[in-house]
Design a protein around this motif. Sequence first.
Motif, mmCIF file in Angstrom:
data_model
loop_
_atom_site.group_PDB
_atom_site.id
_atom_site.type_symbol
_atom_site.label_atom_id
_atom_site.label_comp_id
_atom_site.label_asym_id
_atom_site.label_seq_id
_atom_site.Cartn_x
_atom_site.Cartn_y
_atom_site.Cartn_z
ATOM 1 N N GLU A 1 0.850 -1.136 -0.168
ATOM 2 C CA GLU A 1 0.461 0.333 0.036
ATOM 3 C C GLU A 1 1.193 1.251 -0.047
ATOM 4 O O GLU A 1 0.355 1.460 -0.835
ATOM 5 C CB GLU A 1 -1.290 0.238 1.156
ATOM 6 N N ALA A 2 1.974 1.107 1.159
ATOM 7 C CA ALA A 2 3.034 2.135 0.286
ATOM 8 C C ALA A 2 3.258 2.251 -0.788
ATOM 9 O O ALA A 2 3.741 4.031 -0.871
ATOM 10 C CB ALA A 2 3.689 2.350 1.255
ATOM 11 N N VAL A 3 3.509 1.791 -1.230
ATOM 12 C CA VAL A 3 4.477 1.730 -2.139
ATOM 13 C C VAL A 3 3.794 1.939 -3.236
ATOM 14 O O VAL A 3 3.972 2.422 -4.154
ATOM 15 C CB VAL A 3 4.908 -0.152 -2.784
ATOM 16 N N ALA A 4 2.625 1.695 -3.488
ATOM 17 C CA ALA A 4 0.790 1.881 -4.396
ATOM 18 C C ALA A 4 0.803 3.650 -3.879
ATOM 19 O O ALA A 4 0.939 4.031 -5.496
ATOM 20 C CB ALA A 4 0.302 1.284 -4.303
ATOM 21 N N ARG A 5 1.138 3.965 -3.074
ATOM 22 C CA ARG A 5 0.765 5.054 -3.159
ATOM 23 C C ARG A 5 1.338 5.903 -3.391
ATOM 24 O O ARG A 5 1.322 7.108 -3.602
ATOM 25 C CB ARG A 5 0.556 6.125 -0.916
ATOM 26 N N THR A 6 3.706 5.639 -2.844
ATOM 27 C CA THR A 6 3.792 6.455 -3.241
ATOM 28 C C THR A 6 4.578 6.405 -5.072
ATOM 29 O O THR A 6 4.712 7.932 -5.461
ATOM 30 C CB THR A 6 5.438 5.943 -2.867
ATOM 31 N N LEU A 7 4.425 5.654 -5.649
ATOM 32 C CA LEU A 7 4.044 5.322 -6.930
ATOM 33 C C LEU A 7 2.656 6.138 -7.707
ATOM 34 O O LEU A 7 3.234 7.010 -8.611
ATOM 35 C CB LEU A 7 4.068 3.655 -7.561
ATOM 36 N N ARG A 8 1.856 6.213 -7.186
ATOM 37 C CA ARG A 8 0.797 7.517 -7.239
ATOM 38 C C ARG A 8 1.289 8.451 -7.683
ATOM 39 O O ARG A 8 1.084 9.189 -8.591
ATOM 40 C CB ARG A 8 -0.654 6.905 -6.867
ATOM 41 N N ILE A 9 1.686 8.752 -6.771
ATOM 42 C CA ILE A 9 2.376 10.379 -6.436
ATOM 43 C C ILE A 9 3.283 10.403 -6.995
ATOM 44 O O ILE A 9 3.152 11.903 -8.040
ATOM 45 C CB ILE A 9 3.080 11.093 -5.145
ATOM 46 N N ILE A 10 4.967 9.458 -7.567
ATOM 47 C CA ILE A 10 5.512 10.150 -8.612
ATOM 48 C C ILE A 10 4.487 10.141 -10.091
ATOM 49 O O ILE A 10 5.074 11.282 -11.034
ATOM 50 C CB ILE A 10 6.270 9.339 -8.086
ATOM 51 N N PHE A 11 3.991 9.305 -10.510
ATOM 52 C CA PHE A 11 3.325 9.329 -11.793
ATOM 53 C C PHE A 11 2.635 10.260 -11.663
ATOM 54 O O PHE A 11 1.304 10.705 -13.362
ATOM 55 C CB PHE A 11 3.294 7.848 -12.478
ATOM 56 N N SER A 12 1.230 10.686 -10.509
ATOM 57 C CA SER A 12 0.470 11.572 -11.576
ATOM 58 C C SER A 12 0.868 13.402 -10.707
ATOM 59 O O SER A 12 0.612 14.540 -11.529
ATOM 60 C CB SER A 12 -0.608 11.793 -10.457
ATOM 61 N N SER A 13 2.558 13.066 -10.640
ATOM 62 C CA SER A 13 2.747 14.661 -9.877
ATOM 63 C C SER A 13 3.048 15.467 -12.031
ATOM 64 O O SER A 13 3.301 14.742 -13.200
ATOM 65 C CB SER A 13 4.598 14.554 -9.923
ATOM 66 N N GLU A 14 3.063 16.688 -12.091
ATOM 67 C CA GLU A 14 3.249 16.750 -13.207
ATOM 68 C C GLU A 14 4.718 17.594 -13.569
ATOM 69 O O GLU A 14 5.557 18.505 -12.197
ATOM 70 C CB GLU A 14 2.769 18.254 -13.614
#
Length: 178
Positions: free
Chosen positions: A165-178
């Motif tokens: 879950e922590a990894v998924a949240r972090t990857l979501r933040i990385i890939f949704s950043s502009e």
Amino acid sequence: MPSHEENAMHSEGRVGAVEQPVSGGMGVVQGNVMMLASRGAGSTEERLRAVRETKNAIIGNPAKKTLYAQAGAIPLLVEMLAIGRPEEEALAVQAAAALGSFASGTREGLVGVVEAGAIPKLCPLLLLQTPEDEGDDGSRGQGAGGAAGGGTAHGDAVSHRKLVEAVARTLRIIFSSE
């Protein structure tokens, strides 16, 4: 040409040896980063405390994110994503969360996380198998945690789930950043 800070950091052979005129807590930043870098010298509990303190200090605080990033915290957190022993999984959970915080809110933090190699370390952790994922032959999953011994199957499953879950949240933040 290395900056004054880079020279100071490398002259004593340790990360975070830079003194900067910042009110409230540069010593804490240095202490936490030094503990993150300690690897074998500090106990897992001490390193876990340092990761948590780092994560809690930088959440919603761009100035602290900058201080910790300049002190070298990001690559050290990326290193903590490598799980060799079951007790290191808690470190990886907190490190992933801290990396997500660095990546959130500032372009510099996002770039620092990506350049430190976080994405190739995070992605395999999504495939971490839990004891609930045992094969038909009864063999345990050998995901990123390897042949994790110790602990209970339920405890391992909860810990694995928290990490994923922590990894998924972090990857979501990385890939949704502009």
